[in-house]
Design a protein around this motif. Structure first.
Motif, mmCIF file in Angstrom:
data_model
loop_
_atom_site.group_PDB
_atom_site.id
_atom_site.type_symbol
_atom_site.label_atom_id
_atom_site.label_comp_id
_atom_site.label_asym_id
_atom_site.label_seq_id
_atom_site.Cartn_x
_atom_site.Cartn_y
_atom_site.Cartn_z
ATOM 1 N N GLN A 29 0.825 -1.213 0.000
ATOM 2 C CA GLN A 29 0.000 0.000 0.000
ATOM 3 C C GLN A 29 0.856 1.259 0.000
ATOM 4 O O GLN A 29 0.512 2.270 -0.629
ATOM 5 C CB GLN A 29 -0.928 0.005 1.216
ATOM 6 N N LYS A 30 2.003 1.205 0.666
ATOM 7 C CA LYS A 30 2.884 2.361 0.762
ATOM 8 C C LYS A 30 3.427 2.786 -0.596
ATOM 9 O O LYS A 30 3.681 3.973 -0.841
ATOM 10 C CB LYS A 30 4.035 2.046 1.712
ATOM 11 N N HIS A 31 3.585 1.809 -1.510
ATOM 12 C CA HIS A 31 4.264 2.101 -2.767
ATOM 13 C C HIS A 31 3.402 1.922 -4.023
ATOM 14 O O HIS A 31 3.727 2.494 -5.070
ATOM 15 C CB HIS A 31 5.500 1.205 -2.898
ATOM 16 N N PHE A 32 2.329 1.127 -3.958
ATOM 17 C CA PHE A 32 1.561 0.798 -5.156
ATOM 18 C C PHE A 32 0.927 2.042 -5.780
ATOM 19 O O PHE A 32 0.265 2.829 -5.105
ATOM 20 C CB PHE A 32 0.481 -0.231 -4.801
ATOM 21 N N MET A 33 1.129 2.220 -7.083
ATOM 22 C CA MET A 33 0.602 3.340 -7.864
ATOM 23 C C MET A 33 0.985 4.698 -7.248
ATOM 24 O O MET A 33 0.206 5.644 -7.254
ATOM 25 C CB MET A 33 -0.914 3.233 -8.040
ATOM 26 N N THR A 34 2.206 4.759 -6.705
ATOM 27 C CA THR A 34 2.752 6.034 -6.232
ATOM 28 C C THR A 34 3.818 6.565 -7.188
ATOM 29 O O THR A 34 4.038 7.772 -7.258
ATOM 30 C CB THR A 34 3.373 5.899 -4.835
ATOM 31 N N VAL A 35 4.473 5.668 -7.899
ATOM 32 C CA VAL A 35 5.476 6.081 -8.891
ATOM 33 C C VAL A 35 4.779 6.411 -10.211
ATOM 34 O O VAL A 35 5.091 7.397 -10.875
ATOM 35 C CB VAL A 35 6.539 4.983 -9.079
ATOM 36 N N VAL A 36 3.841 5.575 -10.590
ATOM 37 C CA VAL A 36 2.921 5.858 -11.702
ATOM 38 C C VAL A 36 1.549 6.079 -11.076
ATOM 39 O O VAL A 36 1.040 5.200 -10.377
ATOM 40 C CB VAL A 36 2.875 4.689 -12.708
ATOM 41 N N SER A 37 0.947 7.222 -11.320
ATOM 42 C CA SER A 37 -0.314 7.551 -10.665
ATOM 43 C C SER A 37 -1.511 7.078 -11.481
ATOM 44 O O SER A 37 -1.498 7.109 -12.713
ATOM 45 C CB SER A 37 -0.411 9.068 -10.455
ATOM 46 N N LYS A 38 -2.556 6.662 -10.783
ATOM 47 C CA LYS A 38 -3.758 6.175 -11.456
ATOM 48 C C LYS A 38 -4.483 7.263 -12.232
ATOM 49 O O LYS A 38 -5.249 6.976 -13.158
ATOM 50 C CB LYS A 38 -4.714 5.531 -10.458
ATOM 51 N N ASP A 39 -4.235 8.541 -11.876
ATOM 52 C CA ASP A 39 -4.982 9.620 -12.521
ATOM 53 C C ASP A 39 -4.200 10.331 -13.628
ATOM 54 O O ASP A 39 -4.569 11.418 -14.059
ATOM 55 C CB ASP A 39 -5.455 10.646 -11.483
ATOM 56 N N GLU A 40 -3.132 9.706 -14.131
ATOM 57 C CA GLU A 40 -2.344 10.344 -15.190
ATOM 58 C C GLU A 40 -3.077 10.374 -16.523
ATOM 59 O O GLU A 40 -3.058 11.373 -17.237
ATOM 60 C CB GLU A 40 -0.996 9.633 -15.350
ATOM 61 N N ASN A 41 -3.697 9.270 -16.874
ATOM 62 C CA ASN A 41 -4.457 9.198 -18.117
ATOM 63 C C ASN A 41 -5.350 7.965 -18.066
ATOM 64 O O ASN A 41 -5.360 7.227 -17.077
ATOM 65 C CB ASN A 41 -3.529 9.171 -19.344
ATOM 66 N N GLN A 42 -6.100 7.748 -19.138
ATOM 67 C CA GLN A 42 -7.037 6.633 -19.145
ATOM 68 C C GLN A 42 -6.345 5.282 -19.017
ATOM 69 O O GLN A 42 -6.849 4.361 -18.354
ATOM 70 C CB GLN A 42 -7.863 6.657 -20.440
ATOM 71 N N LEU A 43 -5.163 5.141 -19.611
ATOM 72 C CA LEU A 43 -4.458 3.861 -19.550
ATOM 73 C C LEU A 43 -4.006 3.528 -18.135
ATOM 74 O O LEU A 43 -4.139 2.385 -17.686
ATOM 75 C CB LEU A 43 -3.255 3.871 -20.495
ATOM 76 N N THR A 44 -3.448 4.506 -17.424
ATOM 77 C CA THR A 44 -2.990 4.226 -16.065
ATOM 78 C C THR A 44 -4.180 3.965 -15.140
ATOM 79 O O THR A 44 -4.097 3.146 -14.220
ATOM 80 C CB THR A 44 -2.130 5.379 -15.506
ATOM 81 N N ALA A 45 -5.293 4.638 -15.388
ATOM 82 C CA ALA A 45 -6.489 4.401 -14.585
ATOM 83 C C ALA A 45 -7.037 2.993 -14.823
ATOM 84 O O ALA A 45 -7.386 2.276 -13.872
ATOM 85 C CB ALA A 45 -7.555 5.442 -14.906
#
Length: 437
Positions: A132-148
């Motif tokens: 939880q500390k690290h997941f989707m912190t380097v690549v953010s879920k809200d960057e674009n549709q693909l990351t989401a």
């Protein structure tokens, strides 16, 4: 916009699936939030590439995978990648087939040192707080549709954790295989290297059969704490019925380093973005990327280094070989932020075209917001030099062999850096296969 327009899955179905897999509540919530974001965010805007024209509708659905009783159950194309220098299969290995991990082993020695190497799904339960500390912190879920979409739908994946002061002297390997057009295939790789640790991680992506434009939407996150050294090598060899979309990103802290070695050897359309965030003072990044395009492939390959730390150093080398009617957009981006004094960023992009109908664009970009730095770039796009061919032919070498030698010499600065001999051999084989040599 309804999330059901984006993907044939609704929020209730996603929540139920997460609960069925006994994921912690924070992951269920994150998936919900990401799916909602996917309904409103746009696709990434890529340099000279209309990704919105690609077939991105086929993600498949999650299908539980049965564990392998033996690695002999894998196809020959997969088994050939798992040899451990003539000593049988490697001890430290993870295999994902379609939606889930089907095999995982780690040596007793590494376990005793506190190294964790398992599926990310397993780590959600056994090391939930750390994930939880690290997941989707380097690549953010809200960057674009693909990351989401990735944050909402990922499955399987890798969690690799190396404790403080631990040096892993043997490569950690993963294999990602897709052979079911109806099964989702979006692994997430999370690597955390604590202070003054070191590790080499190698993975391969392969596919079997007609997968009906299946989308591989993968994310790699690397966290290199102060003084840590991480080598990350990856070869993607998915067939022309798969669209490959991959974000790789590392955050590198004080005096830490990341080495990227990537072979983009797919046969279908592919987008990759390999980025290093040089957060710490004295941090370093070295990236070597090769790609080979054939038929009517469309490739968009970006390598990026963003400097925040003082005296940080980055070097990027990209080599692309294009034939037939393939198109490649090769982007190199060096960004030096204000305050990153004494930073140094170097990049080189070279494209070799073997056909008058192929196209390669090399785009070196320097974005400098600090005066006391050094930076440089070089880029070239061209065909095989006829004078070099003539010289080799004058030494009794055939024209075809001369061109082959020139191509391999062009790619050698990257191929020679692969940390495992069998991966080097595999990459050489893939180059030969793609170029029809």
């Amino acid at each position: 916009m309804s999330t059901q327009i984006v993907l044939p899955i609704d929020r209730a179905g996603l929540v139920e699936l997460s609960k069925t897999r006994q994921e912690p509540q924070w992951m269920t919530t994150l998936r919900e939030q990401a799916l909602e974001l996917a309904g409103s965010l746009e696709l990434p805007k890529l340099e000279k590439t209309r990704i919105d024209r690609w077939n991105l509708a086929s993600y498949g659905t999650y299908k539980a995978a049965a564990a392998l009783t033996t690695l002999e159950q894998l196809p020959e194309s997969a088994k050939s990648l798992l040899q451990n220098e003539g000593q049988g299969h490697p001890e430290n290995l993870l295999v994902q087939k379609n939606s889930g991990v089907v095999y995982n082993s780690i040596s007793d020695e590494l376990k005793q040192q506190g190294v964790v190497f398992c599926s990310l799904e397993e780590a959600l339960n056994s090391h939930s707080e750390l994930v939880q500390k690290h997941f989707m912190t380097v690549v953010s879920k809200d960057e674009n549709q693909l990351t989401a979409l990735h944050a909402a739908l990922w499955s399987g994946g890798v969690f690799l954790y190396v404790p403080k002061n631990v040096e892993v002297n043997v490569p950690i390997q993963a294999l990602f295989l897709t052979d079911d057009a109806e099964a989702s295939f979006s692994p997430h790789v999370l690597i955390v290297a604590e202070q003054h640790s070191s590790v080499t991680y190698v993975d391969n992506y392969i596919s079997e059969g007609n997968l009906n434009h299946l989308v591989q939407n993968g994310v790699v996150e690397v966290v290199a704490k102060p003084g840590a050294n991480v080598t990350f090598a990856s070869v993607h060899n998915l067939n022309d019925s798969v669209t490959d979309l991959t974000y790789r990103r590392a955050v590198v802290e004080n005096d830490a380093s990341i080495e990227w070695i990537v072979g983009e050897m797919n046969f279908g359309n592919a987008m990759s973005d390999t980025t290093t965030i040089l957060k710490g003072n004295g941090s370093t990044s070295d990236a070597k990327i090769i790609c080979v395009g054939t038929a009517d492939q469309k490739l968009n390959i970006t390598t990026r280094a963003v400097h925040f730390g003082k005296s940080s150093d980055s070097n990027m080398i990209t080599r692309a070989v294009m034939r037939d009617e393939a198109t490649a957009i090769i982007n190199g981006v060096t960004k030096i932020e204000h305050g990153a004094t004494k930073a140094n960023g170097e990049q080189t992009e070279k494209v070799l075209m073997l056909s008058p109908k192929s196209r390669g664009d090399a785009n070196p970009i320097l974005l400098i917001d600090e005066d006391d730095v050094t930076a440089g770039h070089a880029a070239s796009v061209g065909q095989v030099n006829p004078e070099q061919v003539y010289y080799l032919m004058s030494r009794g070498i055939s024209k075809a062999e001369a061109e082959r030698l020139i191509i391999y010499g062009f790619l050698a600065p990257v191929v020679s850096e692969i940390p495992l001999e069998q991966i080097q051999s595999q990459l050489q084989h893939l180059v030969e296969r793609k170029l029809g040599q």
